[in-house]
Write a protein that holds these residues in place. Sequence first.
Motif, mmCIF file in Angstrom:
data_model
loop_
_atom_site.group_PDB
_atom_site.id
_atom_site.type_symbol
_atom_site.label_atom_id
_atom_site.label_comp_id
_atom_site.label_asym_id
_atom_site.label_seq_id
_atom_site.Cartn_x
_atom_site.Cartn_y
_atom_site.Cartn_z
ATOM 1 N N ASP A 1 42.668 50.738 41.686
ATOM 2 C CA ASP A 1 41.487 50.317 42.452
ATOM 3 C C ASP A 1 41.079 51.415 43.438
ATOM 4 O OD1 ASP A 1 41.625 47.886 41.137
ATOM 5 O OD2 ASP A 1 42.285 46.742 42.890
ATOM 6 N N HIS A 2 42.055 51.963 44.150
ATOM 7 C CA HIS A 2 41.785 53.034 45.119
ATOM 8 C C HIS A 2 41.205 54.259 44.414
ATOM 9 C CE1 HIS A 2 42.431 55.584 48.654
ATOM 10 N NE2 HIS A 2 42.766 56.511 47.772
ATOM 11 N N ARG B 1 39.322 44.944 37.755
ATOM 12 C CA ARG B 1 40.651 44.452 38.114
ATOM 13 C C ARG B 1 41.040 43.193 37.338
ATOM 14 N NH1 ARG B 1 39.746 42.904 43.156
ATOM 15 N NH2 ARG B 1 39.759 45.056 43.849
ATOM 16 N N ARG C 1 52.653 49.582 47.089
ATOM 17 C CA ARG C 1 51.383 49.349 46.408
ATOM 18 C C ARG C 1 51.621 49.212 44.916
ATOM 19 N NH1 ARG C 1 46.765 53.125 48.892
ATOM 20 N NH2 ARG C 1 45.500 51.490 47.976
ATOM 21 N N SER C 2 50.933 48.265 44.316
ATOM 22 C CA SER C 2 51.046 48.069 42.869
ATOM 23 C C SER C 2 50.232 49.135 42.142
ATOM 24 C CB SER C 2 50.535 46.678 42.483
ATOM 25 O OG SER C 2 49.122 46.617 42.648
ATOM 26 N N GLN D 1 47.969 48.476 40.083
ATOM 27 C CA GLN D 1 46.586 48.009 40.148
ATOM 28 C C GLN D 1 45.932 48.433 41.455
ATOM 29 O OE1 GLN D 1 44.737 46.403 37.598
ATOM 30 N NE2 GLN D 1 43.193 47.218 38.979
ATOM 31 N N ASP D 2 46.658 48.341 42.571
ATOM 32 C CA ASP D 2 46.107 48.790 43.860
ATOM 33 C C ASP D 2 45.785 50.280 43.818
ATOM 34 O OD1 ASP D 2 46.295 46.266 45.018
ATOM 35 O OD2 ASP D 2 48.236 46.685 45.956
#
Length: 182
Positions: A72-73, A143, A65-66, A68-69
């Motif tokens: 976001d989470h 994002r 996972r990045s 950014q991911d």
Amino acid sequence: MSTLDGSPGSAAWGRGFRVRPSSVRRLIAAEAAGFHGPLHRDARWNEYDHLALLDRYAPPPDGERSVQDLLDHALAAWMREPDPAGGGTWTAFAEGARAALAELSATLGRGRDAVVFTSAGLLAAVCGALLSLPDEGVVALNRVAVNASVTTLAVGGSGTTLLTFDEHAHFAGDRRRMLTYR
């Protein structure tokens, strides 16, 4: 303060956690936008603490996972938690942003401008509210936001309208290399 045409205006800023521009940079940006005079700091324009959100809500990094991911989470999890221990709620953050905008709008006369220096999370919260977006839509706005972009709102008799979000045409051509997201 004065606007480009010399009429009264306003400039404000909040403290960002990702980017901490110096007072000199804020003054240069305000002057470039046509505002002359003292700036007003309003804590309601402050960005959320993304590192605290990642610590509290992001799953352990798994190499797949990045960042950014993970952000976001974490942001979505914060939005769902009604009363997080040791920190403010998403609702309080978003309501503070909307209240800061309402207060700033109320202080301006007809046809007057204001410039606010803030960060992506706060702009996503304000713009998401203006567009009546669900939380997932606010995360999506957050994002895609770039640093040093311009978001334009119009305030009038029918309320506040989003005209542009995250405009960054000033990074076109040779300046594209200067574009950053975090």
